[in-house]
Design an enzyme around this catalytic site. Sequence first.
Site, short mmCIF file in Angstrom:
data_model
loop_
_atom_site.label_atom_id
_atom_site.label_comp_id
_atom_site.label_asym_id
_atom_site.label_seq_id
_atom_site.Cartn_x
_atom_site.Cartn_y
_atom_site.Cartn_z
N TYR A 76 4.29 84.47 -1.08
CA TYR A 76 4.88 83.54 -0.15
C TYR A 76 4.33 82.34 -0.45
CZ TYR A 76 4.64 80.30 3.72
OH TYR A 76 4.79 79.15 4.27
N ASP A 89 8.43 83.88 4.80
CA ASP A 89 7.19 84.42 5.88
C ASP A 89 7.83 85.14 6.95
OD1 ASP A 89 8.71 82.42 7.19
OD2 ASP A 89 6.92 81.13 7.64
N GLU A 103 -1.15 74.93 2.81
CA GLU A 103 -0.46 76.39 2.73
C GLU A 103 -1.69 77.36 3.06
OE1 GLU A 103 2.33 77.45 3.01
OE2 GLU A 103 3.66 75.56 2.63
#
Length: 321
Positions: A89, A107, A6
């Site tokens: 996020y 996102d 991520e």
Amino acid sequence: MIWLSEIILQQTRVDQGLPYYHRFVEKYPDVTSLANASLQDVLRLWQGLGYYSRARNMHRCAEIISEKHNGKLPETSAELIKLPGIGPYTAAAIASIAFDEQIPSVDGNVLRVISRLYGIEDDISLPETQKEIKKIALNLIPADNPGDFNQALMEFGALNCLPSRPACNDCPVNKNCDAFLQNTQHRIPVKRPSKKKRDRFFNYLVVTIRNKYILQKRKKKDIWHSLYEFPLIETKKPCPPDELHLPSCMTKKSFILKEISPEYKHVLSHQIIHAAFFTFEYLPDKKNESFPESGSLYSPEEIEALPRSILIDRYLREKII
Ligand code: SF4
């Protein structure tokens, strides 16, 4: 490892980030090994990916997880968001995918898909619009496998509901899509134009002393923090050599300007760097051999091990290493 992917994918395409992911997993297979690494080594491995604050935050984050959480990632988005480099996020993505928390990770893809499905024509860069879209996503996300839902929605945005050519005719939800029904999919999402990039002019002093080069670590709160570069003079416009205010030690006869490189242009998200490299030859002065710059001397082999920006790396590869 979801955390690592991520962070890498925050501002990077999958094909570009994947080799870095593999390198990191191989060198630092767990949080503790990453926490025990030096920041310099981590930045060196990150070199070329850009947005170096991600690497610095990831390293700091690993230290905190190691010290305060017994080497294990916290399992809720509320705890994750307290860690460096983890925003809403990323916290939601990790918590939903790794720990089944029912929280949407929103996102750019998700903002686009939901704004089209619901015909939202407000500016998606505004916090209030994003809040509204998150609220809608929260109502949609199921309790079972919320991570799959988040990943599917992002993937749908990336592969079907594309920014400029959404595949509406083959879309399984087109009958429920407000933008498709109103034929507004090409003007949604609405986004205000981004600000003009700032031009910056970097004049690097390339000084060789006994086959070594002077390099220094960037310390200011600015781009490329903690990376190494040649001594730098920043100016407001391109600088002719006679207008360059060199450090007092360099105005002596010992340093002779030999070459000025053509412009090296490097485009970042908010700024454009126009760099010139001024190469000096050092003629030893027996009375005063020291060079009182803030940097240190490095051989080309030692420079190889130092983390540096793509711009500096380009110059080094073309001229030095
Ligand atoms: Fe996106 Fe088109 Fe599907 Fe609507 S119909 S969700 S705009 S791909």
